[in-house]
Design a protein around this motif. Structure first.
Motif, PDB file in Angstrom:
ATOM      1  N   GLY A  42       0.886  -1.261   0.063  1.00 57.03           N
ATOM      2  CA  GLY A  42       0.046   0.077   0.135  1.00 57.03           C
ATOM      3  C   GLY A  42       0.774   1.202   0.241  1.00 57.03           C
ATOM      4  O   GLY A  42       0.410   2.366  -0.661  1.00 57.03           O
ATOM      5  N   HIS A  43       1.879   1.140   0.718  1.00 54.21           N
ATOM      6  CA  HIS A  43       2.604   2.414   1.039  1.00 54.21           C
ATOM      7  C   HIS A  43       3.633   2.692  -0.458  1.00 54.21           C
ATOM      8  O   HIS A  43       3.654   3.905  -0.743  1.00 54.21           O
ATOM      9  N   ARG A  44       3.928   1.635  -1.078  1.00 57.03           N
ATOM     10  CA  ARG A  44       4.729   1.901  -2.299  1.00 57.03           C
ATOM     11  C   ARG A  44       3.817   2.304  -3.299  1.00 57.03           C
ATOM     12  O   ARG A  44       4.394   3.420  -4.080  1.00 57.03           O
ATOM     13  N   THR A  45       2.733   1.727  -3.411  1.00 59.99           N
ATOM     14  CA  THR A  45       1.613   2.305  -4.494  1.00 59.99           C
ATOM     15  C   THR A  45       1.406   3.819  -3.975  1.00 59.99           C
ATOM     16  O   THR A  45       1.264   4.516  -4.888  1.00 59.99           O
ATOM     17  N   LEU A  63      -5.512   5.487   3.087  1.00 64.62           N
ATOM     18  CA  LEU A  63      -6.658   5.163   3.829  1.00 64.62           C
ATOM     19  C   LEU A  63      -7.219   3.597   3.933  1.00 64.62           C
ATOM     20  O   LEU A  63      -7.360   3.059   5.050  1.00 64.62           O
ATOM     21  N   VAL A  64      -7.085   3.176   2.709  1.00 69.27           N
ATOM     22  CA  VAL A  64      -7.429   1.438   2.640  1.00 69.27           C
ATOM     23  C   VAL A  64      -6.301   0.744   3.089  1.00 69.27           C
ATOM     24  O   VAL A  64      -6.692  -0.252   3.907  1.00 69.27           O
ATOM     25  N   ILE A  72      -2.284   0.421  10.720  1.00 72.56           N
ATOM     26  CA  ILE A  72      -0.740   1.130  10.487  1.00 72.56           C
ATOM     27  C   ILE A  72      -1.263   2.243   9.576  1.00 72.56           C
ATOM     28  O   ILE A  72      -1.790   1.942   8.184  1.00 72.56           O
ATOM     29  N   GLU A  73      -0.694   3.398  10.068  1.00 71.55           N
ATOM     30  CA  GLU A  73      -1.058   4.632   9.293  1.00 71.55           C
ATOM     31  C   GLU A  73       0.511   5.190   8.587  1.00 71.55           C
ATOM     32  O   GLU A  73       1.157   5.886   9.534  1.00 71.55           O
ATOM     33  N   ILE A  74       0.640   5.044   7.436  1.00 74.41           N
ATOM     34  CA  ILE A  74       1.949   5.752   6.887  1.00 74.41           C
ATOM     35  C   ILE A  74       1.548   6.753   5.886  1.00 74.41           C
ATOM     36  O   ILE A  74       0.772   6.518   4.846  1.00 74.41           O
ATOM     37  N   GLY A  95       4.666   9.847   9.937  1.00 70.59           N
ATOM     38  CA  GLY A  95       4.565  11.144   9.163  1.00 70.59           C
ATOM     39  C   GLY A  95       4.982  11.300   7.841  1.00 70.59           C
ATOM     40  O   GLY A  95       5.876  10.775   7.523  1.00 70.59           O
ATOM     41  N   GLU A  96       4.414  12.535   7.107  1.00 67.59           N
ATOM     42  CA  GLU A  96       4.834  12.724   5.901  1.00 67.59           C
ATOM     43  C   GLU A  96       6.287  12.882   5.723  1.00 67.59           C
ATOM     44  O   GLU A  96       6.971  12.461   4.573  1.00 67.59           O
TER      45      GLU A  96
END
Length: 191
Positions: A42-45, A63-64, A72-74, A95-96
């Motif tokens: 998800g993160h790489r996408t 979010l998905v 897990i929020e990246i 964080g960003e």
């Protein structure tokens, strides 16, 4: 090597990391369902979309992914190196402007956050042209459960941040940061 070949090699590398670092995972096929794999996919996408300035789509992927991985929020703008591993994962927030090196391991409830726009240090650094608001972790860093790292700090290579530590300043290479341990006290006997 083609883009598809590089992608397959990175997936195999991630699966091997999960098998190596989580003793409850016995095979690559079982590792496919590990939160680390789902999170990185998800993160790489999302990161690719973010770098292409498709911010809403990147946020949607984030979010998905958060919903699928149990929290897990990246941020899609965070930069994550190779062989990254999250053990358990629930409640991890990155964080960003966070930068994570290679071979980094995080445990559940870790926060790599900013001190906030209201904080004088963060405001002064932004006014001076420093866009980074979140931590930078060097290669080989391990961050224990519940640790919180805030602000544009740098954690040196091979440092170990213990569980429940609050880190607000730079950490040198190879250092160990520990939170105060709980102490057992005898109960006072009633008179």
């Amino acid at each position: 090597m083609s883009a598809a070949g590089r992608w397959r090699r990175r997936i195999r590398e991630t699966l091997d990391v999960v098998v190596a670092r989580d003793p409850s995972i016995r095979s690559r096929s079982e590792a496919l369902l590990h939160p680390t794999v789902l999170t990185l996919l998800g993160h790489r996408t999302g990161n690719r979309l973010y770098r292409g300035r498709h911010y809403r789509s990147a946020r949607l992927v984030c979010l998905v992914t958060k919903a699928i991985t149990g929290g897990i929020e990246i941020h899609p703008g965070a930069r994550i190196g190779r062989r990254f591993f999250i053990d358990h994962g629930s409640g991890v927030v990155i964080g960003e402007t966070a930068v994570i090196g290679d071979d980094v391991s995080l445990f559940h409830r870790v926060t790599l956050g900013s001190t906030g726009w209201w904080h004088d240090r963060a405001r002064a650094e932004q006014e001076a042209g420093e866009p980074r608001r979140h931590p930078r972790l060097g290669n080989g860093v391990t961050v224990g459960a519940g640790a919180t790292l805030l602000g544009p700090i740098t954690v040196g290579e091979d440092a170990l941040i213990g569980a429940m530590a609050l880190v607000l300043h730079d950490v040198p290479k190879g250092a160990h940061v520990r939170a105060p341990a709980a102490r057992t006290h005898e109960r006072d006997e009633p008179s």
